[in-house]
Write a protein that holds these residues in place. Structure first.
Motif, PDB file in Angstrom:
ATOM      1  N   GLY A 117      38.255  39.184  27.188  1.00 41.70           N
ATOM      2  CA  GLY A 117      37.378  38.693  26.129  1.00 41.70           C
ATOM      3  C   GLY A 117      36.740  37.364  26.460  1.00 41.70           C
ATOM      4  O   GLY A 117      35.535  37.149  26.233  1.00 41.70           O
ATOM      5  N   ARG A 118      37.519  36.441  27.038  1.00 37.15           N
ATOM      6  CA  ARG A 118      36.985  35.117  27.354  1.00 37.15           C
ATOM      7  C   ARG A 118      36.011  35.175  28.529  1.00 37.15           C
ATOM      8  O   ARG A 118      35.037  34.417  28.574  1.00 37.15           O
ATOM      9  CB  ARG A 118      38.124  34.138  27.633  1.00 37.15           C
ATOM     10  N   ALA A 119      36.246  36.049  29.492  1.00 37.02           N
ATOM     11  CA  ALA A 119      35.312  36.181  30.609  1.00 37.02           C
ATOM     12  C   ALA A 119      33.962  36.714  30.122  1.00 37.02           C
ATOM     13  O   ALA A 119      32.900  36.248  30.563  1.00 37.02           O
ATOM     14  CB  ALA A 119      35.895  37.095  31.681  1.00 37.02           C
ATOM     15  N   ALA A 120      34.005  37.690  29.221  1.00 38.48           N
ATOM     16  CA  ALA A 120      32.758  38.194  28.647  1.00 38.48           C
ATOM     17  C   ALA A 120      32.035  37.097  27.868  1.00 38.48           C
ATOM     18  O   ALA A 120      30.812  36.944  27.959  1.00 38.48           O
ATOM     19  CB  ALA A 120      33.047  39.395  27.745  1.00 38.48           C
ATOM     20  N   GLY A 152      37.297  29.369  34.969  1.00 38.04           N
ATOM     21  CA  GLY A 152      38.430  29.484  34.063  1.00 38.04           C
ATOM     22  C   GLY A 152      38.816  30.917  33.816  1.00 38.04           C
ATOM     23  O   GLY A 152      39.738  31.450  34.432  1.00 38.04           O
ATOM     24  N   SER A 153      38.085  31.581  32.945  1.00 39.35           N
ATOM     25  CA  SER A 153      38.487  32.910  32.476  1.00 39.35           C
ATOM     26  C   SER A 153      38.058  34.053  33.389  1.00 39.35           C
ATOM     27  O   SER A 153      38.635  35.133  33.332  1.00 39.35           O
ATOM     28  CB  SER A 153      37.903  33.149  31.079  1.00 39.35           C
ATOM     29  N   GLY A 154      37.054  33.847  34.232  1.00 42.47           N
ATOM     30  CA  GLY A 154      36.508  34.947  35.021  1.00 42.47           C
ATOM     31  C   GLY A 154      37.128  35.047  36.399  1.00 42.47           C
ATOM     32  O   GLY A 154      36.415  35.028  37.422  1.00 42.47           O
ATOM     33  N   ALA A 214      35.233  29.722  25.899  1.00 42.72           N
ATOM     34  CA  ALA A 214      34.920  30.728  26.918  1.00 42.72           C
ATOM     35  C   ALA A 214      35.635  30.479  28.233  1.00 42.72           C
ATOM     36  O   ALA A 214      35.879  31.414  29.001  1.00 42.72           O
ATOM     37  CB  ALA A 214      33.413  30.772  27.159  1.00 42.72           C
ATOM     38  N   THR A 215      35.984  29.242  28.528  1.00 38.36           N
ATOM     39  CA  THR A 215      36.603  28.905  29.815  1.00 38.36           C
ATOM     40  C   THR A 215      38.129  28.815  29.741  1.00 38.36           C
ATOM     41  O   THR A 215      38.766  28.396  30.705  1.00 38.36           O
ATOM     42  CB  THR A 215      36.034  27.574  30.338  1.00 38.36           C
ATOM     43  N   GLU A 216      38.718  29.201  28.632  1.00 39.95           N
ATOM     44  CA  GLU A 216      40.183  29.219  28.534  1.00 39.95           C
ATOM     45  C   GLU A 216      40.759  30.288  29.457  1.00 39.95           C
ATOM     46  O   GLU A 216      40.212  31.376  29.581  1.00 39.95           O
ATOM     47  CB  GLU A 216      40.619  29.488  27.097  1.00 39.95           C
ATOM     48  N   ASP A 217      41.861  29.969  30.086  1.00 39.69           N
ATOM     49  CA  ASP A 217      42.449  30.866  31.083  1.00 39.69           C
ATOM     50  C   ASP A 217      43.935  31.084  30.843  1.00 39.69           C
ATOM     51  O   ASP A 217      44.662  30.155  30.479  1.00 39.69           O
ATOM     52  CB  ASP A 217      42.264  30.285  32.481  1.00 39.69           C
ATOM     53  N   ARG A 218      44.386  32.325  31.081  1.00 40.10           N
ATOM     54  CA  ARG A 218      45.817  32.623  31.073  1.00 40.10           C
ATOM     55  C   ARG A 218      46.263  33.368  32.331  1.00 40.10           C
ATOM     56  O   ARG A 218      47.431  33.742  32.430  1.00 40.10           O
ATOM     57  CB  ARG A 218      46.167  33.485  29.848  1.00 40.10           C
ATOM     58  N   LEU A 219      45.358  33.579  33.282  1.00 43.51           N
ATOM     59  CA  LEU A 219      45.691  34.417  34.424  1.00 43.51           C
ATOM     60  C   LEU A 219      46.096  33.661  35.679  1.00 43.51           C
ATOM     61  O   LEU A 219      46.845  34.185  36.498  1.00 43.51           O
ATOM     62  CB  LEU A 219      44.492  35.323  34.778  1.00 43.51           C
ATOM     63  N   HIS A 220      45.600  32.443  35.884  1.00 38.88           N
ATOM     64  CA  HIS A 220      45.845  31.856  37.202  1.00 38.88           C
ATOM     65  C   HIS A 220      46.117  30.352  37.198  1.00 38.88           C
ATOM     66  O   HIS A 220      46.965  29.875  37.961  1.00 38.88           O
ATOM     67  CB  HIS A 220      44.656  32.162  38.136  1.00 38.88           C
ATOM     68  N   PRO A 238      51.319  39.717  31.333  1.00 35.89           N
ATOM     69  CA  PRO A 238      51.431  40.422  30.053  1.00 35.89           C
ATOM     70  C   PRO A 238      50.097  41.019  29.620  1.00 35.89           C
ATOM     71  O   PRO A 238      49.028  40.447  29.865  1.00 35.89           O
ATOM     72  CB  PRO A 238      51.882  39.316  29.087  1.00 35.89           C
ATOM     73  N   HIS A 239      50.170  42.161  28.960  1.00 41.36           N
ATOM     74  CA  HIS A 239      48.969  42.840  28.475  1.00 41.36           C
ATOM     75  C   HIS A 239      48.151  41.927  27.574  1.00 41.36           C
ATOM     76  O   HIS A 239      46.907  41.909  27.647  1.00 41.36           O
ATOM     77  CB  HIS A 239      49.374  44.108  27.716  1.00 41.36           C
ATOM     78  N   VAL A 240      48.811  41.128  26.756  1.00 35.42           N
ATOM     79  CA  VAL A 240      48.097  40.249  25.839  1.00 35.42           C
ATOM     80  C   VAL A 240      47.283  39.214  26.604  1.00 35.42           C
ATOM     81  O   VAL A 240      46.178  38.846  26.188  1.00 35.42           O
ATOM     82  CB  VAL A 240      49.077  39.576  24.848  1.00 35.42           C
ATOM     83  N   ASP A 241      47.793  38.755  27.748  1.00 31.25           N
ATOM     84  CA  ASP A 241      47.047  37.798  28.550  1.00 31.25           C
ATOM     85  C   ASP A 241      45.852  38.454  29.232  1.00 31.25           C
ATOM     86  O   ASP A 241      44.779  37.848  29.357  1.00 31.25           O
ATOM     87  CB  ASP A 241      47.954  37.162  29.610  1.00 31.25           C
TER      88      ASP A 241
END
Length: 291
Positions: free
Chosen positions: A195-198, A16-18, A214-220, A186-189
């Motif tokens: 933060g979520r990947a960490a 997800g986030s990483g 922790a697994t929430e995603d906004r990148l892909h 966006p910078h906010v994403d």
């Protein structure tokens, strides 16, 4: 060493986030025997990919063996594949890792950082390759001016965790789904993802109770929805039911981590998806001599 048996695990990437950074090895395996010969090439494949992958020097495993200095000229290769192809479970990375590991063994080398470098060069990132090579949870990154020096560290997943994967019949191309990603976000994403990947590293290793956020995603994942809308639907339904579901790698498989014997509620529509409960592989690629 004239002949070796290699067992290599599947993997899921991103969690997800990483994105392009986190990978996890899964208890689903391809098995290969490789024998050195004086000359020639003889490749046979059973299981996943049989009748589809080339049986020539273009076979990915053969290319990976050839990437190891001193690899034998002649090869007899027998593949028994269980990892589905083009489903986001790291089949290509597993094949490459198996080839590199076989090449190292046949040339009496010990697997090292160079092995990861060789494996990661085939795909241009190290998350799946590092997971199949090292087992467990991996954090992968690249260094150097052109980002072509690949590194990874292995972390131990929480003992209570295992995986569930939901595999559809459709296939997906990493190249195609990467083409759906924007050049900028966006910078906010970006800050959200960092933060979520960490948090994902902490959740997988220490506190599974935090896996859902922790697994929430906004990148892909959202950008790739047009490629596999049913995958995103299943991810969203599972997350609504409290499962930390994500798209596995480049999709279209859905992945989630669970503790104990927790089952997916009937309200989640899994039509068209085959569900599999898998252990987390904690050993990575395994090589043993034959004869």
């Amino acid at each position: 060493m004239r002949a070796v048996h290699v067992r290599v695990p599947a993997s899921t990437a991103n969690l997800g986030s990483g994105f392009d950074a986190l990978g996890l090895a899964l208890g689903l395996y391809d098995e290969v025997t490789v024998e050195a010969a004086e000359s020639g090439l003889d490749v046979q494949v059973r299981g996943e990919g049989a009748g589809q992958v080339p049986l020539t020097e273009e076979h990915l495993l053969v290319r990976a063996i050839r990437a190891v200095d001193g690899a034998p000229d002649g090869l007899i290769v027998r593949c028994r594949n269980a990892i589905p192809h083009s489903r986001g479970l790291g089949s290509s990375a597993a094949t490459v890792v198996a080839g590199v590991a076989a090449g190292y063994a046949l040339t009496e080398k010990t697997l090292d950082d160079r092995a990861l470098q060789l494996a990661a060069e085939f795909e241009g990132h190290a998350d799946n390759a590092a997971a199949s090579l090292l087992g467990g949870l991996v954090l992968a990154w690249s260094e150097g001016e052109k980002g072509q020096c690949y590194r990874a560290v292995r972390l131990e997943p929480h003992a209570d965790l295992h995986a569930m994967v939901f595999i559809p019949a459709i296939e997906s191309s990493t190249k195609t789904t990467r083409g759906l990603l924007p050049a900028q976000v966006p910078h906010v994403d970006a800050a959200f993802a960092a933060g979520r990947a960490a948090l994902a590293v902490h959740a997988v290793t220490k506190d599974p109770g935090l896996l859902l956020p922790a697994t929430e995603d906004r990148l892909h994942q959202g950008y790739r929805e047009p490629a596999w809308p049913d995958t995103i639907r299943v991810v969203e339904e599972l997350r609504a039911a409290g499962f930390p579901a994500t798209v596995s790698g480049a999709g279209p498989t859905v992945f989630t981590l669970v503790s104990g014997d927790r089952e997916v509620p009937p309200a989640v529509d899994l039509t068209g998806f085959d569900a599999h409960r898998l252990e987390i592989d904690r050993d990575g690629v395994q090589v043993r001599p034959i004869g």
